[in-house]
Every structure is written in structure tokens, then in C-alpha cells.
Enzyme design. Structure first.
Site, mmCIF file in Angstrom:
data_model
loop_
_atom_site.group_PDB
_atom_site.id
_atom_site.type_symbol
_atom_site.label_atom_id
_atom_site.label_comp_id
_atom_site.label_asym_id
_atom_site.label_seq_id
_atom_site.Cartn_x
_atom_site.Cartn_y
_atom_site.Cartn_z
ATOM 1 N N SER A 146 0.826 -1.206 0.000
ATOM 2 C CA SER A 146 0.000 0.000 0.000
ATOM 3 C C SER A 146 0.867 1.267 0.000
ATOM 4 C CB SER A 146 -0.956 -0.051 1.209
ATOM 5 O OG SER A 146 -1.997 0.885 1.085
ATOM 6 N N ASP A 157 -10.231 -5.068 -3.651
ATOM 7 C CA ASP A 157 -9.626 -4.076 -2.769
ATOM 8 C C ASP A 157 -10.463 -2.792 -2.742
ATOM 9 O OD1 ASP A 157 -7.978 -2.243 -1.432
ATOM 10 O OD2 ASP A 157 -6.152 -3.112 -2.253
ATOM 11 N N HIS A 174 -7.991 -5.584 0.642
ATOM 12 C CA HIS A 174 -6.730 -4.865 0.870
ATOM 13 C C HIS A 174 -5.912 -5.628 1.900
ATOM 14 C CE1 HIS A 174 -4.192 -1.402 0.311
ATOM 15 N NE2 HIS A 174 -4.190 -1.111 1.611
#
Length: 220
Positions: free
Chosen positions: A117, A169, A200
């Protein structure tokens, strides 16, 4: 930015390779530490894993709450509005960690940079711009925040890049993963792109694939 604190884990004494793995927003270096035994690396592989801790700072999209972050996110639109200067500062701090590994005798061609991320956005900047050839780059559920400004190093023009993303996600939509792959290609790279039926996060199949990437790139 001051020097980053980090967790260090070595699979065997006298490491001959290093993986620097950056966590996501609000997490810490402990986030991916438990993954190491699940990677399926050879029993005799001597790899040093470095899991840095991001500094704490106010994050605009979370109401200004202070939390571990590599940079501020000012708006969660599809392309993200971020504090690019903070991202570059974080990238420089990670680059110093790489330099520290070189000083300990690890060849740059045996260093992999990975990030999840927010950490992935920093990892992209670090690896592409680093002045010496690296072994590989892993992007997990992330996006290419500095695609328009990064100055790729000639030393890493052939850098092996693997991008992973979850098709469900809700935080970093898969469209951003696809876009990052297109941006890499526009810059002349040939990334591999793999998706998983997850949100995610990371999944076991992805961890197995990461282990294979490390075995291949580090010749373990």
C-alpha cells in the site's frame, strides 16, 4: 527525516542477501514480520529482512489523526492527493537503509525492496531511483504515486518488478494496480502483474509467490 527504526530478522547467520519490506498506513514494521517463515525459503538461505517503522504524522484523510505513515494522504480520490515531499523524504530514509546494507558487505544486486500500500508507493520511488542495481522490486496492493516525477536510475533499467493486487480491494482499487503496471511500461519496464480474490490484504497464495520471487531473484 531522522533515521528510521526497524525490526531486523535473519534466517541464518552471516546473511548474503537483504529484503527491505515497507508496511502500509497505520501499521508498523511488525506487520509483515510473521510472513518470513511462510515464504518457503531454503533452510540454509541466509537472508536479512528489514521491516522499517514509518514515523508518526497527522494524516488528513483520517481527520488529522497522528499515526505511522510514510506521507500524508490529503484526499482519497482515484489518483490520490498526497504529500509528495514527504514521500520523497521517506524514500531517502529507506535508501539510507540500503546504503547501510552495502556498508555491511551485501551486494546491491542481492537486495530486494518490497512495500504494501503506502509502503509500496515509497518502494517504487526508492528502487527505480537507486544508483546501484538491485535484485528486484515487489509492489503489494499499491499505486505508483511518483510515476510522473521519478527519475529512473540507469543502473535499474532492467529491474525485475512484480506487482500483486486484490481484485476486491476497497482501499486501493485494482484499477490503481493496473495503472501502475501501465506506468511502468511507459517508463520502459516489464513488470509482472498478478491478482488474487482478496481485499486490501495479503493471502497465502501471494506469500508463496513472493517466496518464489525471492528464491529466483536472490538465487537461493
Amino acid at each position: 527525516m531522522t533515521e528510521l527504526s526497524y525490526i531486523k530478522r535473519e534466517t541464518n547467520p552471516n546473511p548474503t542477501a537483504t529484503v527491505i519490506w515497507l508496511h502500509g498506513l497505520g501499521a508498523s514494521g511488525h506487520d509483515f514480520e510473521p510472513v518470513v517463515p511462510e515464504l518457503g525459503l531454503p533452510a540454509d538461505a541466509a537472508v536479512r529482512f528489514i521491516f522499517p517503522h514509518a514515523p508518526e504524522m497527522p494524516v488528513t484523510v483520517n481527520g488529522g489523526l497522528r499515526m505511522p505513515a510514510w506521507y500524508d494522504i490529503k484526499a482519497m480520490d482515484i489518483d490520490r492527493v498526497i504529500d509528495t515531499e514527504q514521500l520523497l523524504q521517506s524514500a531517502e530514509a529507506v535508501s539510507r537503509l540500503i546504503e547501510g546494507e552495502l556498508a555491511q558487505g551485501i551486494d546491491s544486486s542481492r537486495i530486494v525492496v518490497a512495500g504494501f500500500s503506502q509502503g509500496g508507493a515509497v518502494a517504487y520511488q526508492v528502487a527505480l531511483s537507486f544508483a546501484k542495481p538491485l535484485a528486484g522490486l515487489l509492489g503489494l496492493s499499491t499505486y505508483f504515486a511518483t510515476a510522473d516525477t521519478v527519475e529512473p536510475s540507469q543502473a535499474n533499467r532492467e529491474l525485475p518488478i512484480q506487482v500483486y493486487h486484490g481484485v476486491y480491494d476497497p482501499i486501493v482499487p485494482e484499477a490503481l494496480g493496473q495503472k501502475s503496471v501501465a506506468q511502468f511500461r511507459e517508463l520502459g519496464y516489464e513488470p509482472e502483474y498478478t491478482t488474487y480474490p482478496m481485499d486490501h490484504s495479503v493471502c497465502l497464495e501471494e506469500i508463496v509467490a513472493i517466496g518464489q520471487f525471492l528464491r529466483d531473484r536472490l538465487k537461493l
